[in-house]
Design a protein around this motif. Structure first.
Motif, PDB file in Angstrom:
ATOM      1  N   LEU A 141     -74.825  75.390  37.711  1.00  0.00           N
ATOM      2  CA  LEU A 141     -74.411  75.700  36.343  1.00  0.00           C
ATOM      3  C   LEU A 141     -73.290  74.773  35.900  1.00  0.00           C
ATOM      4  CD1 LEU A 141     -74.273  79.598  36.645  1.00  0.00           C
ATOM      5  CD2 LEU A 141     -76.074  78.256  35.556  1.00  0.00           C
ATOM      6  N   VAL A 159     -77.510  81.241  32.252  1.00  0.00           N
ATOM      7  CA  VAL A 159     -78.513  80.485  33.002  1.00  0.00           C
ATOM      8  C   VAL A 159     -79.425  79.717  32.051  1.00  0.00           C
ATOM      9  CG1 VAL A 159     -80.424  80.673  34.638  1.00  0.00           C
ATOM     10  CG2 VAL A 159     -78.391  82.100  34.926  1.00  0.00           C
ATOM     11  N   TRP A 208     -83.997  78.558  41.916  1.00  0.00           N
ATOM     12  CA  TRP A 208     -84.437  79.486  40.869  1.00  0.00           C
ATOM     13  C   TRP A 208     -85.096  80.729  41.458  1.00  0.00           C
ATOM     14  CZ3 TRP A 208     -83.118  78.144  35.879  1.00  0.00           C
ATOM     15  CH2 TRP A 208     -83.485  79.065  34.892  1.00  0.00           C
ATOM     16  N   ALA A 256     -77.784  76.123  32.984  1.00  0.00           N
ATOM     17  CA  ALA A 256     -78.403  75.646  34.222  1.00  0.00           C
ATOM     18  C   ALA A 256     -78.692  74.151  34.127  1.00  0.00           C
ATOM     19  CB  ALA A 256     -79.687  76.422  34.497  1.00  0.00           C
TER      20      ALA A 256
END
Length: 328
Positions: free
Chosen positions: A34, A155, A165, A159
């Protein structure tokens, strides 16, 4: 308009902050890489303070007609809404101080978030009207909403890649189910405090009920996208490790923003009493409702063509909304 803006800022700021906080407790191997979200988390706190200050300034502006600025400000802060604002302000200020401290801080941030969320719940109609029970339910509702939606926002937008994931979905899918269940249960109990659930359809005859219906209908495409992002994406990643699920998650975020806007619109409307509800809704033709329901399967197109899916979601929700209002 100011009440709508204030509520929207509170929901968006709460989601930004709570999503950041939840992800602070998740190991790196169980979430995708992130972006550094410190500035966005700080912005979320600022939105919370700004959003909850709007009704206080409204009260002060009203008092200025009979009091001086100093007296009006003091009186406004002594009101319930002013006291809750002070709790929110100082909680947010302490959180910012912890941020500036630059040490291991996740647990401390979580502890300081408790009075922040209590203060936000205290500004609600439920807390004012129904005391401790309404306060507790509103706090639970806001906590579940912001924790679930906040992680989705972070997210979806933050991301940098799709690494880890599947590991992310392994914990987030059950987390989202628990949070969604909490949202539904606390929401139903909050409704029951004001209006018996069996009178729900009678609410559609007043503006507050119509806005509430729209909010509830937006859950239909939201559940569809949640199913896609949880179950279908996980299955696809097993066979195609190059698949990028971020665009689909961003489409879910758009639906969530619309849901926040629908929730914020309720702040502009007065909650009716039982005596103000119409005895029965309008009896009209149900063809609009049937068309709306018939368009729901078209949401499947959104799994591959995401923007089209959002537009079809709005089409289905709009038709079902109008159909329900017409048939009552």
């Amino acid at each position: 308009m100011s009440a709508f803006l204030g509520e929207l800022l509170v929901y968006m700021g709460g989601a930004l902050w709570m999503g950041y906080l939840v992800l602070c407790f998740i190991p790196r191997k169980r979430k995708p890489p992130l972006m550094d979200g410190t500035s966005w988390a700080v912005a979320g706190l600022g939105m919370l303070v700004l959003g909850t200050s709007i009704p206080v300034f409204g009260a002060v502006r009203f008092l200025l007609s009979t009091q001086t600025m100093t007296e009006a400000l003091r009186t406004g802060l002594l009101l319930h809404i002013g006291q809750m604002f002070l709790v929110i302000y100082f909680s947010a200020l302490l959180l910012l101080i912890v941020f500036a401290w630059q040490k291991q801080r996740s647990i401390l941030l979580a502890l300081l978030t408790i009075p922040l969320w209590i203060g936000i719940a205290g500004t609600s109609h439920a807390a004012v009207k129904y005391g401790a029970l309404g306060w507790t339910l509103q706090c639970s509702h806001f906590l579940c909403v912001t924790a679930w939606i906040g992680v989705v926002f972070w997210v979806a937008v933050g991301a940098r890649s799709t690494a880890h994931w599947s590991a992310f979905l392994n914990w987030f899918s059950p987390f989202a189910r628990i949070a969604f269940t909490g949202v539904i249960l606390s929401g139903l109990l909050l409704m029951q405090l004001a209006i018996p659930l069996e009178r729900y359809t009678n609410l559609w005859g007043v503006p507050y009920g119509q806005a509430l219906l729209l909010k509830h209908l937006l859950l239909l495409p939201l559940l569809f996208y949640a199913f896609c992002n949880g179950t279908l994406v996980r299955r696809r990643l097993r066979f195609d490790s190059t698949y990028d699920p971020r665009p689909l998650l961003r489409m879910e975020s758009i639906i969530l923003i619309l849901l926040f806007m629908a929730s914020a619109s309720l702040s502009r409307l007065e909650q009716p009493t039982l005596g103000q509800l119409p005895v029965s809704g309008p009896a009209g033709d149900g063809w609009v409702l049937m068309i709306g329901i018939a368009t729901l399967p078209l949401l499947l197109l959104g799994f591959r063509r995401h923007a089209l899916g959002v537009l079809l979601s709005l089409l289905s929700v709009s038709l079902i909304y109008l159909g329900l209002l017409a048939t009552g």
